[in-house]
Design a protein around this motif. Structure first.
Motif, PDB file in Angstrom:
ATOM      1  N   GLU A 221      -2.381  12.565  -4.405  1.00 23.83           N
ATOM      2  CA  GLU A 221      -3.513  12.526  -3.491  1.00 23.83           C
ATOM      3  C   GLU A 221      -4.638  11.717  -4.126  1.00 23.83           C
ATOM      4  O   GLU A 221      -5.046  11.998  -5.257  1.00 23.83           O
ATOM      5  CB  GLU A 221      -4.000  13.948  -3.167  1.00 23.83           C
ATOM      6  CG  GLU A 221      -2.999  14.774  -2.378  1.00 23.83           C
ATOM      7  CD  GLU A 221      -3.508  16.181  -2.090  1.00 23.83           C
ATOM      8  OE1 GLU A 221      -4.666  16.479  -2.484  1.00 23.83           O
ATOM      9  OE2 GLU A 221      -2.766  16.972  -1.474  1.00 23.83           O
ATOM     10  N   ASP A 222      -5.112  10.705  -3.408  1.00 23.67           N
ATOM     11  CA  ASP A 222      -6.194   9.838  -3.899  1.00 23.67           C
ATOM     12  C   ASP A 222      -5.886   9.277  -5.289  1.00 23.67           C
ATOM     13  O   ASP A 222      -6.756   9.221  -6.167  1.00 23.67           O
ATOM     14  CB  ASP A 222      -7.521  10.607  -3.926  1.00 23.67           C
ATOM     15  CG  ASP A 222      -7.948  11.061  -2.540  1.00 23.67           C
ATOM     16  OD1 ASP A 222      -7.694  10.319  -1.569  1.00 23.67           O
ATOM     17  OD2 ASP A 222      -8.516  12.164  -2.414  1.00 23.67           O
ATOM     18  N   GLY A 223      -4.634   8.892  -5.484  1.00 29.03           N
ATOM     19  CA  GLY A 223      -4.248   8.259  -6.732  1.00 29.03           C
ATOM     20  C   GLY A 223      -3.979   9.198  -7.881  1.00 29.03           C
ATOM     21  O   GLY A 223      -3.675   8.750  -8.991  1.00 29.03           O
ATOM     22  N   LYS A 224      -4.076  10.498  -7.652  1.00 32.93           N
ATOM     23  CA  LYS A 224      -3.836  11.460  -8.731  1.00 32.93           C
ATOM     24  C   LYS A 224      -2.692  12.393  -8.370  1.00 32.93           C
ATOM     25  O   LYS A 224      -2.573  12.840  -7.231  1.00 32.93           O
ATOM     26  CB  LYS A 224      -5.097  12.282  -8.995  1.00 32.93           C
ATOM     27  CG  LYS A 224      -6.263  11.457  -9.518  1.00 32.93           C
ATOM     28  CD  LYS A 224      -7.470  12.337  -9.810  1.00 32.93           C
ATOM     29  CE  LYS A 224      -8.638  11.519 -10.357  1.00 32.93           C
ATOM     30  NZ  LYS A 224      -9.824  12.366 -10.637  1.00 32.93           N
TER      31      LYS A 224
ATOM     32  N   GLN B  84       0.848  -1.184   0.000  1.00 33.02           N
ATOM     33  CA  GLN B  84       0.000   0.000   0.000  1.00 33.02           C
ATOM     34  C   GLN B  84       0.889   1.241   0.000  1.00 33.02           C
ATOM     35  O   GLN B  84       1.706   1.409   0.901  1.00 33.02           O
ATOM     36  CB  GLN B  84      -0.917   0.010   1.228  1.00 33.02           C
ATOM     37  CG  GLN B  84      -1.871  -1.177   1.305  1.00 33.02           C
ATOM     38  CD  GLN B  84      -2.883  -1.177   0.179  1.00 33.02           C
ATOM     39  OE1 GLN B  84      -3.259  -0.110  -0.332  1.00 33.02           O
ATOM     40  NE2 GLN B  84      -3.331  -2.353  -0.222  1.00 33.02           N
TER      41      GLN B  84
ATOM     42  N   ALA C 281      -2.896   6.728   0.789  1.00 32.16           N
ATOM     43  CA  ALA C 281      -3.897   7.526   0.082  1.00 32.16           C
ATOM     44  C   ALA C 281      -3.260   8.775  -0.511  1.00 32.16           C
ATOM     45  O   ALA C 281      -3.575   9.199  -1.623  1.00 32.16           O
ATOM     46  CB  ALA C 281      -5.033   7.885   1.036  1.00 32.16           C
ATOM     47  N   SER C 282      -2.348   9.381   0.256  1.00 34.63           N
ATOM     48  CA  SER C 282      -1.556  10.522  -0.221  1.00 34.63           C
ATOM     49  C   SER C 282      -0.095  10.226   0.064  1.00 34.63           C
ATOM     50  O   SER C 282       0.241   9.663   1.110  1.00 34.63           O
ATOM     51  CB  SER C 282      -1.976  11.813   0.491  1.00 34.63           C
ATOM     52  OG  SER C 282      -3.328  12.125   0.219  1.00 34.63           O
TER      53      SER C 282
ATOM     54  N   SER D 193       0.002   8.011 -11.969  1.00 33.06           N
ATOM     55  CA  SER D 193       0.488   7.723 -10.613  1.00 33.06           C
ATOM     56  C   SER D 193       0.880   6.271 -10.527  1.00 33.06           C
ATOM     57  O   SER D 193       0.432   5.462 -11.330  1.00 33.06           O
ATOM     58  CB  SER D 193      -0.598   8.025  -9.587  1.00 33.06           C
ATOM     59  OG  SER D 193      -1.723   7.228  -9.824  1.00 33.06           O
TER      60      SER D 193
END
Length: 600
Positions: free
Chosen positions: A359-362, A340, A343-344, A599
């Motif tokens: 952030e959040d995959g972007k 993992q 998330a950020s 990402s």
């Protein structure tokens, strides 16, 4: 003397199989044939008969094309032709005269024609024919039919497996943790074999073989996992037990390769600081033993990162051997990454000379980075950022003190020692400390002192190359990211220079974004802390993962493979062969911001 029984069917002749003739007709002919044979009982010779020497019944033929029984000069020959009994008399006297015989035959024939087809239960007749002397019973050959194989049964070989566990050869070339887990699993197991049945490989075993055969699609080498061929069927219990253990070891090795690779990253190069988290082999065996789909279990261990998925897809259409190897190298590096990413997180990709805030995959921010030179490479690692320092002090490395400061400290003193010229320390804002306490540099004999016991701390300011911001994420490489006062180097395409600590352009903006995500701080607060000129430390309320990677190939949203220069020569690709026109493969160049829309 024995007899050969031959059962003749009325429909056995070629004409009987012809659809132009009715069943009734052949039933009548069959009965007429039977009636004709009855005549032989009235034509049996009075005298005792014996087989003729030229009769060979065992093969259904003779030199005279007939079989006779004879005594002296008398011989009676029998033939059955088209259902009519013919008799040639050569010497003996029959019981009935020829006219009576013909009348009897005619009467039986009329009875045959008058009877309906359904009145007969059987259309066949049995003849008992004496065997040829010395030949024995003649048997009609019957085509052998293969017996159906019994359905597969569970294979109970627990005791044989325990015997194989005691052999030293079991551990040869295997991971020690895998062997330990395997031994503990089978030592107490009394259930049927996982991979085998009485008929060969079980459905679970076949699925495992298919998974290993398809390892190449996942960037792995199938030959790294020794298993028997799919049509192998072990015979003895020893072979079965050996095969069962070999299959389990192959499954454990595949699980290890899928999740963390087969080679410890640090053994490849000390630059790699990742320690892959491999699924415990005992857990893998337990999951395999309870699942009917081992392929799902094992393939589920491969990385789920978006870039890994994209690289795997690109691998299927690699255009050259070097591209194939390059994609596999980078897929392996993803296996070393944490399962993992967060998330950020902050992602610094060394060959790309870029940093990305995700952030959040972007990707929400991308900045240029300067990494260490080849002589002092930036390490590859993952760690959690816990603190940001504004207007940081600098611990000047001893190597810098020896090279730039110590000669000036020693060059200006009295010949007999005494106080040296310490103005150089004031010039660069350097404070000398021993054991954490400040020491007056004028009290130190710089020609004799041991520098290892001293610490040189540079205060914030224009001469402090640390710049305005420092990002701390504790790690065993003792590396951190920071700002720099030498901002002109960001204009270069190849940004590998100086010490191993990465230097980030617009570090103040990155700090503001991180603190907004972790501490709900505003950009104004960050600007105020920097403007104060004082050293201040801000702890993050939520740790921010930092991933420093070495990916020389990534796949964009359009599916195209983008490559970066192998700045530290870690890809170990063979020299590219020239093409047909003599041109070699174009060198890879850094592409600034190429990952801004993607990402990991």
């Amino acid at each position: 003397m024995g007899c050969k029984k031959v059962r003749l069917k009325a429909g056995a002749s070629p004409r009987a199989r012809d659809p132009r003739y009715s069943h009734h007709e052949y039933s009548y002919l069959s009965l007429f044939f039977k009636a004709s044979l009855l005549c032989t009982t009235f034509m049996r010779p009075i005298k005792t008969l014996r087989p003729a020497r030229n009769c060979d019944l065992s093969h259904g033929k003779s030199n005279q094309n007939s079989c006779g029984w004879q005594e002296g000069a008398s011989r009676i020959t029998l033939r059955a032709v088209s259902g009519v009994c013919r008799m040639r008399k050569i010497g003996s006297i029959a019981i009935l005269k020829r006219p009576g015989l013909l009348a009897l035959v005619t009467l039986l024939g009329l009875l045959t024609v008058s009877l309906p087809y359904s009145s007969f239960a059987d259309d066949s007749v049995t003849l008992e024919i004496p065997d040829h002397p010395g030949i024995g019973t003649v048997e009609m050959p019957i085509e052998a039919q293969e017996a159906p194989e019994p359905p597969p049964q569970e294979l109970m070989i627990a005791d044989a497996i325990k015997v194989q566990l005691n052999k030293a050869s079991l551990a040869e070339g295997q991971n020690a943790d895998d062997v330990t887990a395997l031994t503990e699993f089978y030592r107490t197991r009394t259930s049927p074999a996982l991979w085998l049945t009485t008929a060969g490989f079980s459905e679970r075993g076949k699925a495992l073989l298919e998974t290993i055969a398809g390892a190449d699609d996942w960037g792995l080498d199938p030959t790294a996992f020794p298993v028997p061929p799919k049509d192998y069927k072990p015979g003895s219990e020893e072979d079965q037990a050996t095969t069962e253990l070999a299959m389990s070891l192959a499954a454990l090795k595949y699980a290890r390769a899928a999740r963390g690779g087969l080679t410890e990253p640090k053994s490849i190069n000390t630059i790699y600081g990742h320690a892959p988290t491999v699924r415990p082999p005992a857990d893998v065996l337990r999951e395999l033993s309870t699942s009917s789909a081992p392929d799902t279990v094992l393939e589920g261990l491969h990385p789920k990162h978006d870039q890994f998925v994209r690289l795997r897809k690109a691998l299927k259409s690699a255009k050259s051997e070097n591209e194939d190897l390059l994609l596999r190298r980078n897929m392996d590096r993803w296996r070393w990454m944490p399962e993992q990413l967060g998330a950020s997180y902050v992602w610094l990709n060394i060959p790309e000379f870029m940093l990305h805030a995700v952030e959040d995959g972007k990707t929400v921010q991308s900045e240029k980075a300067i990494v260490g030179a080849t002589g002092s490479p930036t390490p590859v690692l993952s760690a959690d950022m816990t603190e940001i320092v504004f207007n940081p002090e600098r611990i000047v490395p001893s190597s810098v003190i020896r090279r730039d400061v110590l000669p000036k400290l020693r060059g200006s003193g009295s010949f007999f020692g005494g106080t040296g010229n310490t103005a150089v320390l004031d010039q660069y804002g350097i404070t000398v400390k021993r054991g954490g306490k400040t020491v007056d540099p004028k009290t130190i004999d710089w020609k004799k002192t041991n520098l290892s016991g001293l610490t040189f701390v540079q205060k914030p300011g224009r001469t402090n190359i640390m710049g305005k911001v420092q990002f701390l994420y504790p790690n065993d490489q003792k590396v951190f990211m920071r700002d720099t006062t030498l901002r002109g180097k960001f204009a270069r395409d190849t940004r590998a220079d100086g010490a191993k600590e990465p230097r980030i352009e617009n570090a103040d903006k990155l700090a503001a974004r991180i603190l907004a995500a972790t501490n709900d701080s505003s950009s104004a607060t960050v600007r105020q802390q920097i403007a104060s000129g004082k050293t201040s430390r801000v702890k993050l309320n939520k740790p921010m993962p930092v991933h420093m990677t070495y990916f020389t190939a990534v796949v964009g949203d359009d599916g195209a493979v983008k490559t970066f220069g192998d700045v530290y020569k870690l890809d170990n690709l063979p020299a590219a062969a020239p093409s047909a026109d003599g041109a070699s493969e174009a060198p890879r160049k850094p592409i600034n911001g190429s990952l801004a829309t993607t990402s990991p």
